[in-house]
Design a protein around this motif. Sequence first.
Motif, mmCIF file in Angstrom:
data_model
loop_
_atom_site.group_PDB
_atom_site.id
_atom_site.type_symbol
_atom_site.label_atom_id
_atom_site.label_comp_id
_atom_site.label_asym_id
_atom_site.label_seq_id
_atom_site.Cartn_x
_atom_site.Cartn_y
_atom_site.Cartn_z
ATOM 1 N N ILE A 22 0.891 -1.157 0.000
ATOM 2 C CA ILE A 22 0.000 0.000 0.000
ATOM 3 C C ILE A 22 0.931 1.209 0.000
ATOM 4 C CG2 ILE A 22 -1.744 1.309 1.267
ATOM 5 C CD1 ILE A 22 -2.877 -1.320 0.273
ATOM 6 N N CYS A 45 -2.103 0.337 -4.830
ATOM 7 C CA CYS A 45 -1.604 -1.026 -4.652
ATOM 8 C C CYS A 45 -1.945 -1.794 -5.925
ATOM 9 C CB CYS A 45 -2.250 -1.688 -3.437
ATOM 10 S SG CYS A 45 -1.580 -3.322 -3.051
ATOM 11 N N LYS A 50 -6.510 -6.193 -1.884
ATOM 12 C CA LYS A 50 -5.772 -5.665 -0.726
ATOM 13 C C LYS A 50 -6.071 -4.181 -0.553
ATOM 14 C CE LYS A 50 -1.038 -5.328 1.054
ATOM 15 N NZ LYS A 50 0.375 -5.712 0.792
ATOM 16 N N TRP A 54 -7.945 -2.415 2.622
ATOM 17 C CA TRP A 54 -7.342 -1.281 3.313
ATOM 18 C C TRP A 54 -8.349 -0.125 3.382
ATOM 19 C CZ3 TRP A 54 -6.678 3.717 1.825
ATOM 20 C CH2 TRP A 54 -5.942 4.529 2.690
ATOM 21 N N GLU A 89 -2.527 6.732 9.746
ATOM 22 C CA GLU A 89 -1.473 5.888 9.172
ATOM 23 C C GLU A 89 -0.078 6.298 9.659
ATOM 24 O OE1 GLU A 89 -1.543 3.183 6.968
ATOM 25 O OE2 GLU A 89 -3.722 3.129 7.245
#
Length: 105
Positions: A22, A45, A50, A54, A89
């Motif tokens: 990512i 990504c 995936k 996310w 994040e």
Amino acid sequence: MAFGIKRNEVNEWKRKIDQGEIAFLTHYWLDDRFPGCNTVTKVGCNNLEKLAIWGEKYGLKKEWIDVRKDGYSHFDLLGERQREILRSEGLLDHIWEVHSSTRKD
């Protein structure tokens, strides 16, 4: 219109995507459709599942992924949601001051 981004930053973003990570890329961006937003973060990504998983944790819908034939599919993050996700994040270096040419540390 995108600006304020260096070739090596784009290349690093693409490298991470190519490796199935990512990846985050923030740059200055102006679009009359989004007044008050002067940056965008592209979260990409090469594994769309995936990326979708996310995005789910932030309330982003799979159909919001900008699916690209070149392999660099991504979500575009703008405004307050962009800042909230980057903070969550731990990417404070991606959060820029509204009228500054430097990143916030």
